[in-house]
Write a protein that holds these residues in place. Structure first.
Motif, PDB file in Angstrom:
ATOM      1  N   ILE A 121     -47.188  79.255  15.678  1.00  0.00           N
ATOM      2  CA  ILE A 121     -45.755  79.453  15.529  1.00  0.00           C
ATOM      3  C   ILE A 121     -45.495  80.160  14.215  1.00  0.00           C
ATOM      4  CG2 ILE A 121     -43.512  78.318  15.432  1.00  0.00           C
ATOM      5  CD1 ILE A 121     -44.758  75.955  16.860  1.00  0.00           C
ATOM      6  N   PHE A 171     -43.787  82.187  19.777  1.00  0.00           N
ATOM      7  CA  PHE A 171     -44.441  81.005  20.331  1.00  0.00           C
ATOM      8  C   PHE A 171     -45.427  81.412  21.424  1.00  0.00           C
ATOM      9  CE2 PHE A 171     -40.184  80.048  18.909  1.00  0.00           C
ATOM     10  CZ  PHE A 171     -40.350  78.911  18.124  1.00  0.00           C
ATOM     11  N   PRO A 182     -42.816  76.739  25.926  1.00  0.00           N
ATOM     12  CA  PRO A 182     -42.849  75.902  24.721  1.00  0.00           C
ATOM     13  C   PRO A 182     -41.462  75.375  24.365  1.00  0.00           C
ATOM     14  CG  PRO A 182     -42.869  78.201  24.091  1.00  0.00           C
ATOM     15  CD  PRO A 182     -42.883  78.187  25.588  1.00  0.00           C
ATOM     16  N   ASP A 198     -40.045  72.366  23.705  1.00  0.00           N
ATOM     17  CA  ASP A 198     -39.857  71.499  22.529  1.00  0.00           C
ATOM     18  C   ASP A 198     -40.048  72.274  21.231  1.00  0.00           C
ATOM     19  OD1 ASP A 198     -39.176  69.178  23.858  1.00  0.00           O
ATOM     20  OD2 ASP A 198     -41.252  68.493  24.063  1.00  0.00           O
ATOM     21  N   LYS A 199     -41.078  73.096  21.158  1.00  0.00           N
ATOM     22  CA  LYS A 199     -41.353  73.852  19.929  1.00  0.00           C
ATOM     23  C   LYS A 199     -40.233  74.838  19.617  1.00  0.00           C
ATOM     24  CE  LYS A 199     -46.397  73.496  20.242  1.00  0.00           C
ATOM     25  NZ  LYS A 199     -47.676  74.233  20.386  1.00  0.00           N
ATOM     26  N   VAL A 200     -39.665  75.431  20.663  1.00  0.00           N
ATOM     27  CA  VAL A 200     -38.592  76.405  20.452  1.00  0.00           C
ATOM     28  C   VAL A 200     -37.353  75.737  19.854  1.00  0.00           C
ATOM     29  CG1 VAL A 200     -36.910  77.856  21.668  1.00  0.00           C
ATOM     30  CG2 VAL A 200     -39.342  78.070  22.189  1.00  0.00           C
ATOM     31  N   ASN A 212     -37.223  72.491  18.399  1.00  0.00           N
ATOM     32  CA  ASN A 212     -37.449  71.616  17.250  1.00  0.00           C
ATOM     33  C   ASN A 212     -37.130  72.346  15.951  1.00  0.00           C
ATOM     34  OD1 ASN A 212     -38.223  69.543  18.895  1.00  0.00           O
ATOM     35  ND2 ASN A 212     -40.418  69.714  18.493  1.00  0.00           N
ATOM     36  N   LYS A 230     -34.497  71.672  28.347  1.00  0.00           N
ATOM     37  CA  LYS A 230     -34.397  70.792  27.177  1.00  0.00           C
ATOM     38  C   LYS A 230     -33.304  69.758  27.362  1.00  0.00           C
ATOM     39  CE  LYS A 230     -35.220  69.431  22.934  1.00  0.00           C
ATOM     40  NZ  LYS A 230     -36.457  68.695  22.604  1.00  0.00           N
ATOM     41  N   ASN A 257     -41.324  71.471  32.062  1.00  0.00           N
ATOM     42  CA  ASN A 257     -41.199  72.697  31.262  1.00  0.00           C
ATOM     43  C   ASN A 257     -42.029  73.843  31.833  1.00  0.00           C
ATOM     44  OD1 ASN A 257     -43.664  71.558  30.684  1.00  0.00           O
ATOM     45  ND2 ASN A 257     -43.594  72.009  28.479  1.00  0.00           N
ATOM     46  N   ASN A 297     -53.606  81.641  24.281  1.00  0.00           N
ATOM     47  CA  ASN A 297     -52.821  82.122  23.142  1.00  0.00           C
ATOM     48  C   ASN A 297     -52.521  83.624  23.181  1.00  0.00           C
ATOM     49  OD1 ASN A 297     -52.942  79.507  21.929  1.00  0.00           O
ATOM     50  ND2 ASN A 297     -55.025  79.975  21.238  1.00  0.00           N
TER      51      ASN A 297
END
Length: 495
Positions: A2, A47, A324, A326-328, A330, A412, A438, A482
């Motif tokens: 990230i 991400f 992603p 949650d990561k986006v 958070n 989300k 997700n 990745n």
């Protein structure tokens, strides 16, 4: 991985493209849009997205284009066979000429000839290959109220084919060198035909000189014209349709645009005998389906390949991605997610070096994995909130979704609400209960649209599975977690 940069106002907001025309510099974009006390700040992040190939077993067949033939998949070496199911339409209020005007034989109505014409728009493979097919008379029509998957096959056992009904085999090639070029390439579609001139026996045991004679006599019998007054009556009382089964030849698959049953007869006008025809066509108003058969063992092996993913139709191989979510969100709980952009890059297929190329899917849709079945079963259209369309771009060699932020926000919010309503459930338990919460799936589709104004604007009216033969590999897969990146842009006002 990230990457997040704070308070960056330059490339960012493509957020409206409005900045480009305002000033030659962007040093004070925030202050030009807001008061000194309300400063707009912009963040962005990149991400990772993971992907895998999934197989959808229940691919609903709603396309009005049919397929007929057998082709070797040059990418996998497996074979795919297309068999066509078609109904015929009787135009509203259809009428044959007056019985008194017909040329009769021994006082009886007789059709001179009857043929089923099969028109195709395009094809994949070698058009000169000799192919063979067999026509079967349907015992009952397909139902508008039911959904049929690509592997649905009408048989004598399931009651869709008429036992002891009309059958006829024929050999054809898509390019007929026995006719002149001017005739062969005339019009939008080429065709081959199946003769139905043999003696025909109906379900009641009545015999007719040919199938056309059966059709005509049913019309002229007492009350018969009512059975022709619309397509529903015609299909349920006269002709339920035909199943055209591929029975021989390898190397070509025709895209069937429509079929026409043409009955040739003669009538008398002004004391002169004229040749006449009656036409019943297969159109979008009546059902046209394809039954596909393919090597399922090969398809399963493709699904397990980990160094890329597939979009492969009509095999039902699609690319599933884990977003992603949650990561986006958070660390950005108070920010607005303006854009979430991702490109799925195509890996050039090995089959492109072969004698012919299986086409690349041209239009794809992304939608949440847990809503795929209901989307097609309920005949929904994309809404740019929980489902999005995009097209293949040769310049990027891939498929770009410019902004799927709304779909991620829906995911989300659904998770947040569930956890708020079930405080005894931990996030780990939520993941176990809803492992696809997700995940989204990329699916090749075909769309229909209408023009809605004088400026050429259109509105999508239908989205269906792409039933044509297409294939491509996408960069990614379980072994390459990745390589797919999502770019996000956030904004917020700071007091």
């Amino acid at each position: 991985m990230i990457i997040v940069k704070k308070n960056l106002i330059l490339p960012l907001i493509a957020l409206a493209g409005i900045f480009a025309s305002c000033d030659d510099t962007t040093d004070e974009v925030g202050s030009t849009l807001t008061s000194p006390t309300d400063r707009l700040t912009v963040d962005y992040g990149t991400f990772d997205i993971s992907s895998e190939t999934v197989k959808l077993d229940n691919v609903i067949s709603r396309s009005s284009i049919g397929y007929l033939g057998k082709l070797k998949d040059s990418e996998t070496g497996s074979y795919i066979t297309g068999n066509f199911i078609g109904q015929l339409q009787s135009m509203e209020g259809y009428e044959f000429p007056s019985r008194n005007s017909l040329v009769l034989k021994n006082g009886e109505i007789i059709a001179d000839s009857c043929r089923l014409y099969v028109y195709y728009s395009t094809y994949t493979g070698d058009s000169t290959v000799s192919m063979k097919c067999k026509l079967h008379e349907m015992a009952k029509p397909l139902s508008e109220a039911e959904t049929y998957s690509v592997d649905f096959k009408p048989t004598y056992e399931n009651g869709y084919l008429r036992k002891n009904g009309l059958t006829k085999s024929t050999t054809y090639s898509l390019i007929d060198y026995s006719i002149s070029d001017s005739i062969r390439w005339a019009g939008a579609y080429r065709h081959f035909n199946i003769s139905l001139d043999d003696e025909y026996t109906d379900v009641d045991g009545n015999k007719y000189a040919n199938y056309g004679t059966y059709i005509m006599r049913k019309y002229y019998e007492p009350g018969g014209s009512e059975k022709f007054k619309n397509s529903y009556n015609f299909i349920h009382n006269i002709c339920p349709g035909f199943y055209i089964e591929h029975t021989g030849g390898i190397g070509c698959m025709a895209n069937i645009a429509l079929t026409q049953l043409i009955i040739y007869f003669r009538d008398i006008k002004a004391d002169t005998i004229h040749n006449n025809v009656s036409i019943f066509g297969g159109t979008e108003e009546v059902l046209q389906k394809t039954n596909f058969t393919q090597d399922n063992a090969v398809i399963e092996n493709l699904k397990d390949e980990g160094d890329h993913t597939y979009l492969k139709t009509p095999a039902g191989l699609y690319t599933q991605v884990t977003l992603p979510v949650d990561k986006v969100f958070n660390g950005h709980e108070n920010d607005t997610l303006n854009t979430a952009r991702v490109t799925f890059t195509r890996e050039n297929n090995s089959q492109e070096t072969n004698s012919y190329t299986i086409p690349v899917p041209q239009q794809v849709m992304i939608l949440p994995a847990d809503s795929v079945e209901s989307f097609f079963a309920e005949d929904k259209v994309t809404d740019n909130r929980s489902s999005y369309l995009t097209s293949y771009s040769s310049s990027t060699n891939g498929y770009t979704f410019n902004n799927i932020s709304s779909m991620m926000r829906v995911m989300k919010d659904a998770k947040t609400k569930y956890l708020a309503d079930h405080k005894e459930i931990t996030e780990e338990q939520f993941e176990e209960l809803f492992p696809r919460w997700n995940k989204a799936v990329i699916i090749p589709v075909k769309t229909s649209s209408i023009q809605i104004d004088n400026y050429g604007s259109t509105k999508i009216t239908r989205v269906v599975h792409d039933m044509s033969i297409t294939s491509t590999k996408l960069v990614g897969g379980k072994d390459n977690p990745n390589v797919i990146k999502m770019s996000c842009i956030y904004s917020k006002f700071q007091k």
